[in-house]
Write an enzyme that holds these catalytic residues in place. Structure first.
Site, mmCIF file in Angstrom:
data_model
loop_
_atom_site.group_PDB
_atom_site.id
_atom_site.type_symbol
_atom_site.label_atom_id
_atom_site.label_comp_id
_atom_site.label_asym_id
_atom_site.label_seq_id
_atom_site.Cartn_x
_atom_site.Cartn_y
_atom_site.Cartn_z
ATOM 1 N N HIS A 107 0.877 -1.167 0.000
ATOM 2 C CA HIS A 107 0.000 0.000 0.000
ATOM 3 C C HIS A 107 0.916 1.219 0.000
ATOM 4 C CE1 HIS A 107 0.984 -0.481 4.219
ATOM 5 N NE2 HIS A 107 0.445 0.675 4.526
ATOM 6 N N HIS A 112 1.313 4.009 2.087
ATOM 7 C CA HIS A 112 1.789 4.792 3.233
ATOM 8 C C HIS A 112 3.293 5.022 3.064
ATOM 9 C CE1 HIS A 112 -1.560 4.051 6.443
ATOM 10 N NE2 HIS A 112 -1.566 5.311 6.057
ATOM 11 N N ASP A 124 5.820 4.980 4.993
ATOM 12 C CA ASP A 124 6.814 4.080 5.592
ATOM 13 C C ASP A 124 6.986 2.796 4.774
ATOM 14 O OD1 ASP A 124 4.127 3.689 6.625
ATOM 15 O OD2 ASP A 124 4.925 2.176 7.998
ATOM 16 N N HIS A 125 6.234 2.683 3.650
ATOM 17 C CA HIS A 125 6.346 1.504 2.782
ATOM 18 C C HIS A 125 6.870 1.842 1.381
ATOM 19 C CE1 HIS A 125 4.035 -1.252 5.498
ATOM 20 N NE2 HIS A 125 3.785 -0.061 6.030
ATOM 21 N N HIS A 137 -6.768 -2.699 6.143
ATOM 22 C CA HIS A 137 -5.975 -1.580 6.668
ATOM 23 C C HIS A 137 -6.807 -0.302 6.524
ATOM 24 C CE1 HIS A 137 -2.375 0.306 8.060
ATOM 25 N NE2 HIS A 137 -1.950 0.784 6.905
ATOM 26 N N ASP A 169 0.494 -4.074 6.003
ATOM 27 C CA ASP A 169 -0.172 -3.528 7.199
ATOM 28 C C ASP A 169 -1.606 -4.026 7.242
ATOM 29 O OD1 ASP A 169 2.105 -2.167 7.718
ATOM 30 O OD2 ASP A 169 1.241 -0.159 7.587
ATOM 31 N N HIS A 217 7.736 -4.704 11.032
ATOM 32 C CA HIS A 217 6.933 -3.477 11.101
ATOM 33 C C HIS A 217 6.542 -3.269 12.565
ATOM 34 C CE1 HIS A 217 3.517 -0.702 10.422
ATOM 35 N NE2 HIS A 217 4.090 -0.420 9.256
#
Ligand SMILES: [Zn+2]
Ligand SMILES: [Zn+2]
Length: 360
Positions: free
Chosen positions: A113, A115, A117-118, A211, A234, A309
């Protein structure tokens, strides 16, 4: 005893003198480096690509909160002579580079996805594997929307690409190979996983996880030579993930310790830090606790659960113990807390699960 003391003092003096000489002598410094650098240059992690096993390594075990050594979400799968990267969180290229695998042997990126942080290091992964001599444009699979993300990174790196082509030449760095290929995948909630790619014996499937409000968000499953790895991305505890992970060898699952998040939220509230307080109140709803990750592993019947994570990322063994509270009661064995560099090897045609660390 006295003789031992004299010997120790003597050795310390010799060591200190050698260091003092090295500190002052450029000739000696260069001689030492001429011995060290070839060894560094010769180091290779390409053994991870050997065809005797399916391997998975954590190239980022952290979630958005800061940690001095952990990179953010990134999982590398080694199969069919290439490496395949699930998510490219901040600092993850550094982790991958330290594994010393030939960057030209990247297979593809799979985005769970979007976000930050990914995805934050997608541009760097593309640039670095291009510079390493990748033969074709980098494939980036992900939920619909991956086209926008790829186009954005492409634009952000456009001037850098121009400089490097001008500097090294288009024969050495073909600009057309720097262009990423965005490949949207449609996996729907409550529907069976969809095939993302089938290549040289490797099968990659995607499935929708929960998520909310981030939709769609995916997990991925890798099957190769009779062994299998599932990466959650996530997700709140998700029946779809349990179904997709059924019978897998390894489940790499996110984990957020909501009891610790609550403590951080309470402390933030007491300190008058309203923004942190709100965020800590909002995030429990769309992640899984370590206990829920253990339950998912049990329900799916996997051999090994690797938590990654990690939110908040445990800074020491005591906090890690608190982070994992309740897990052993649900799943006494068959789980580990992932760290950057954690490596799991699944030899072909066996049930063996070897846990180790990528040599660095
Ligand atoms: Zn997320
Ligand atoms: Zn995340």
């Amino acid at each position: 005893m006295r003789r031992l003391l004299r010997l120790t003092v003597g050795l310390l003096l010799v060591g200190a003198t050698a260091l003092a000489v090295l500190w002052r002598s450029a000739t000696l410094q260069d001689a030492v480096l001429r011995r060290m650098i070839p060894r560094l240059i010769a180091q290779s992690g390409n053994a991870l690509l050997a065809d005797d096993a399916l391997r998975v390594a954590i190239c980022g075990s952290d979630a958005p909160l800061p940690h001095p050594t952990r990179a953010k979400a990134c999982v590398a799968v080694f199969a069919a002579g290439r490496f395949w990267v699930v998510d490219t969180g901040p600092q993850s290229w550094n982790r991958l580079a330290l594994m010393r695998v030939d960057g030209a042997r990247i297979g593809a990126v799979f985005s769970t996805h979007f976000h930050s942080d990914h995805i934050a290091e997608l541009g760097e992964l593309n640039l670095q594997t291009w510079a390493a001599g990748r033969a074709a444009p980098l494939r980036v699979y992900g939920p619909p929307g991956v086209e926008r993300v790829v186009a954005g990174f492409q634009e952000a790196y456009a001037l850098d690409t121009q400089y490097r082509v001008a500097h090294h030449g288009a024969d050495f760095l073909p600009p057309e190979v720097e262009r990423m290929r965005a490949l949207p995948v449609v996996a729907r909630p409550n529907e069976p996983p969809v095939t993302v790619l089938e290549e040289d014996g490797l099968l990659v499937t995607a499935f929708a996880v929960n998520h909310e409000p981030v939709t769609p968000a995916y997990g991925y499953r890798f099957d190769y030579r009779g062994r299998s790895v599932v990466v959650s991305g996530d997700t709140a505890k998700s029946p779809a993930l349990v179904a997709a992970a059924r019978g897998a060898d390894v489940l790499v699952h996110e984990a957020q310790a909501n009891h610790l998040i609550a403590m951080v939220g309470e402390a933030a509230a007491a300190a008058g830090r309203e923004r942190v307080t709100k965020i800590m109140r909002d995030i429990p709803s769309y992640h899984s606790t370590p206990v829920e990750a253990a339950e998912a592993a049990n329900e799916a019947g996997v051999r090994l659960l690797v938590m990654y994570h990690l939110n908040p990322p445990p800074p020491n063994a005591l906090i890690a113990k608190v982070f994992l509270r309740g897990v052993a009661g649900v799943r006494p064995e068959g789980w580990i807390l992932g760290d950057d560099g954690t490596l799991v090897t699944l030899p072909a045609a066996s049930n063996e699960v070897r846990v180790g660390v990528v040599p660095q």
